[in-house]
Design a protein around this motif. Sequence first.
Motif, mmCIF file in Angstrom:
data_model
loop_
_atom_site.group_PDB
_atom_site.id
_atom_site.type_symbol
_atom_site.label_atom_id
_atom_site.label_comp_id
_atom_site.label_asym_id
_atom_site.label_seq_id
_atom_site.Cartn_x
_atom_site.Cartn_y
_atom_site.Cartn_z
ATOM 1 N N ILE A 96 50.648 36.389 38.034
ATOM 2 C CA ILE A 96 49.838 35.170 37.940
ATOM 3 C C ILE A 96 48.372 35.556 37.736
ATOM 4 O O ILE A 96 47.845 36.426 38.438
ATOM 5 C CB ILE A 96 49.993 34.298 39.218
ATOM 6 C CG1 ILE A 96 51.468 33.898 39.407
ATOM 7 C CG2 ILE A 96 49.111 33.053 39.127
ATOM 8 C CD1 ILE A 96 51.759 33.186 40.705
ATOM 9 N N SER A 97 47.753 34.878 36.782
ATOM 10 C CA SER A 97 46.351 35.143 36.486
ATOM 11 C C SER A 97 45.471 34.369 37.477
ATOM 12 O O SER A 97 45.730 33.205 37.776
ATOM 13 C CB SER A 97 46.101 34.699 35.046
ATOM 14 O OG SER A 97 44.733 34.623 34.806
ATOM 15 N N ILE A 98 44.442 35.059 38.003
ATOM 16 C CA ILE A 98 43.486 34.354 38.877
ATOM 17 C C ILE A 98 42.069 34.611 38.348
ATOM 18 O O ILE A 98 41.837 35.631 37.695
ATOM 19 C CB ILE A 98 43.589 34.789 40.372
ATOM 20 C CG1 ILE A 98 43.347 36.298 40.544
ATOM 21 C CG2 ILE A 98 44.910 34.388 40.975
ATOM 22 C CD1 ILE A 98 43.165 36.732 42.000
ATOM 23 N N PRO A 99 41.130 33.712 38.612
ATOM 24 C CA PRO A 99 39.774 33.912 38.111
ATOM 25 C C PRO A 99 39.149 35.197 38.653
ATOM 26 O O PRO A 99 39.471 35.619 39.776
ATOM 27 C CB PRO A 99 39.005 32.689 38.622
ATOM 28 C CG PRO A 99 40.032 31.708 38.999
ATOM 29 C CD PRO A 99 41.265 32.460 39.361
ATOM 30 N N GLU A 100 38.263 35.775 37.871
ATOM 31 C CA GLU A 100 37.637 37.049 38.241
ATOM 32 C C GLU A 100 36.925 36.948 39.596
ATOM 33 O O GLU A 100 36.979 37.863 40.402
ATOM 34 C CB GLU A 100 36.642 37.454 37.154
ATOM 35 C CG GLU A 100 36.223 38.905 37.266
ATOM 36 C CD GLU A 100 35.297 39.339 36.154
ATOM 37 O OE1 GLU A 100 34.925 38.499 35.330
ATOM 38 O OE2 GLU A 100 34.960 40.532 36.124
ATOM 39 N N ARG A 153 45.715 47.654 48.249
ATOM 40 C CA ARG A 153 46.078 46.497 47.434
ATOM 41 C C ARG A 153 47.600 46.346 47.372
ATOM 42 O O ARG A 153 48.134 45.256 47.476
ATOM 43 C CB ARG A 153 45.519 46.728 46.032
ATOM 44 C CG ARG A 153 45.644 45.555 45.123
ATOM 45 C CD ARG A 153 45.335 45.973 43.723
ATOM 46 N NE ARG A 153 43.920 46.214 43.493
ATOM 47 C CZ ARG A 153 43.473 46.815 42.400
ATOM 48 N NH1 ARG A 153 44.313 47.257 41.489
ATOM 49 N NH2 ARG A 153 42.193 46.997 42.221
ATOM 50 N N PHE A 162 46.635 44.856 39.765
ATOM 51 C CA PHE A 162 45.812 43.879 39.037
ATOM 52 C C PHE A 162 45.646 44.372 37.607
ATOM 53 O O PHE A 162 45.492 45.568 37.383
ATOM 54 C CB PHE A 162 44.403 43.785 39.650
ATOM 55 C CG PHE A 162 44.348 43.157 41.012
ATOM 56 C CD1 PHE A 162 45.431 42.511 41.575
ATOM 57 C CD2 PHE A 162 43.166 43.195 41.740
ATOM 58 C CE1 PHE A 162 45.360 41.934 42.819
ATOM 59 C CE2 PHE A 162 43.085 42.629 42.996
ATOM 60 C CZ PHE A 162 44.186 42.002 43.535
ATOM 61 N N LYS A 192 43.229 43.364 34.179
ATOM 62 C CA LYS A 192 42.162 42.502 33.669
ATOM 63 C C LYS A 192 42.609 41.936 32.320
ATOM 64 O O LYS A 192 43.156 42.665 31.485
ATOM 65 C CB LYS A 192 40.877 43.305 33.515
ATOM 66 C CG LYS A 192 39.656 42.435 33.439
ATOM 67 C CD LYS A 192 38.403 43.231 33.759
ATOM 68 C CE LYS A 192 37.238 42.251 33.891
ATOM 69 N NZ LYS A 192 36.091 42.837 34.473
ATOM 70 N N THR A 193 42.399 40.638 32.116
ATOM 71 C CA THR A 193 42.767 40.031 30.833
ATOM 72 C C THR A 193 41.521 39.914 29.960
ATOM 73 O O THR A 193 40.408 40.108 30.434
ATOM 74 C CB THR A 193 43.381 38.629 31.041
ATOM 75 O OG1 THR A 193 42.433 37.839 31.745
ATOM 76 C CG2 THR A 193 44.674 38.677 31.809
ATOM 77 N N GLY A 222 38.549 37.750 30.949
ATOM 78 C CA GLY A 222 37.807 38.114 32.166
ATOM 79 C C GLY A 222 38.571 37.817 33.440
ATOM 80 O O GLY A 222 38.130 38.204 34.519
ATOM 81 N N ASN A 223 39.701 37.120 33.352
ATOM 82 C CA ASN A 223 40.490 36.845 34.551
ATOM 83 C C ASN A 223 41.281 38.092 34.964
ATOM 84 O O ASN A 223 41.348 39.068 34.232
ATOM 85 C CB ASN A 223 41.459 35.689 34.291
ATOM 86 C CG ASN A 223 40.735 34.367 34.244
ATOM 87 O OD1 ASN A 223 39.593 34.265 34.657
ATOM 88 N ND2 ASN A 223 41.394 33.356 33.711
ATOM 89 N N MET A 224 41.896 38.006 36.143
ATOM 90 C CA MET A 224 42.720 39.126 36.612
ATOM 91 C C MET A 224 44.148 38.639 36.792
ATOM 92 O O MET A 224 44.366 37.526 37.289
ATOM 93 C CB MET A 224 42.215 39.625 37.973
ATOM 94 C CG MET A 224 40.815 40.149 37.978
ATOM 95 S SD MET A 224 40.698 41.708 37.124
ATOM 96 C CE MET A 224 40.803 42.830 38.464
ATOM 97 N N VAL A 225 45.097 39.487 36.402
ATOM 98 C CA VAL A 225 46.497 39.137 36.620
ATOM 99 C C VAL A 225 46.965 39.848 37.876
ATOM 100 O O VAL A 225 46.856 41.069 37.982
ATOM 101 C CB VAL A 225 47.377 39.552 35.414
ATOM 102 C CG1 VAL A 225 48.852 39.312 35.711
ATOM 103 C CG2 VAL A 225 46.963 38.794 34.172
ATOM 104 N N VAL A 226 47.431 39.068 38.841
ATOM 105 C CA VAL A 226 48.014 39.657 40.055
ATOM 106 C C VAL A 226 49.490 39.890 39.742
ATOM 107 O O VAL A 226 50.231 38.949 39.482
ATOM 108 C CB VAL A 226 47.851 38.719 41.271
ATOM 109 C CG1 VAL A 226 48.515 39.314 42.494
ATOM 110 C CG2 VAL A 226 46.382 38.462 41.543
ATOM 111 N N THR A 234 47.977 29.366 39.110
ATOM 112 C CA THR A 234 46.701 30.047 39.362
ATOM 113 C C THR A 234 45.993 29.477 40.583
ATOM 114 O O THR A 234 45.652 30.220 41.517
ATOM 115 C CB THR A 234 45.782 29.920 38.119
ATOM 116 O OG1 THR A 234 46.392 30.651 37.065
ATOM 117 C CG2 THR A 234 44.391 30.457 38.384
#
Lengths: 167, 109
Positions: free
Chosen positions: A38-42, A59, B6, B8-9, B12-16, B40
Amino acid sequence: MKTDAENTDNNAVSHKGRKDVIAALEEVWSREKVHVKISIPEEAAEKLEEFLKEKGLSRRDAVPMLIRYGLPEESDEELEKLRSEKESKMNRIWGEYATTKFKAYVYFTENGPLTRRLPFSLAKNRSLKRQLTDVGLLSLVPRDEWDGWDDAVVDEYFRKYVFRSCL
Amino acid sequence: MWGARFHKTNDGNMVVDVFLEHGTYDRFKAFQTASRLDETHALVQVLQRGMTDYWLQEFKHLKESYSPLEKMFTEFKRENEMLKAIERENEELENILKDNAKRRREAKT
């Protein structure tokens, strides 16, 4: 004597074998888990990274744990009760937990060498009791819990304190 | 591969990238449905709550693991006393036998 080529082959086979075992374990493990991406904001990711760094958490283990913590099984009422209990008891329970853990470790460590000597100590104890009986001092022979110990009991002590299967 | 990663896309977002136990995943989906959030935002909220309640949950686990630890401590202590008692008794019995032999020798002479 094995040649270098044979050794290289064997190493390659054992390396491949290890990789196969790891792949098989990962396969079994992933069947028991759900793979989520799932993508989350930076900004949220940075906050998370900062939290992990501050608490010294990895992590790898901490993210699934934080997700678990963020989805509590308890009701809000139960959590509130737990919260007030934490306020009043946290320090005391931490202290007691740390002390008990340390003391348990000390006893466990001491029990290792005592257990290694146990077969000899038991045999000696029985021999001494026989000798006392033989010289007519039966009244001085104590009756103990360990008089009835057989190999199974000794094995259990070895399993626990020497082979450390209880940890 | 195990645990969490993680990535980085481009935006600028991050994929968990994480493996969750079925129960946790089901609870996450239930939370997402109930809160009517996309994945999200649901995950951000869950992680935020996890961080806020970190010490509370740690306390809960501490409480849960204290009772088995106490039981283990009692068992180790009891067995430690028993193992030491066998060796102590051996010394006492040896001394009794020595004293007895000495008395017999003295009685003969």
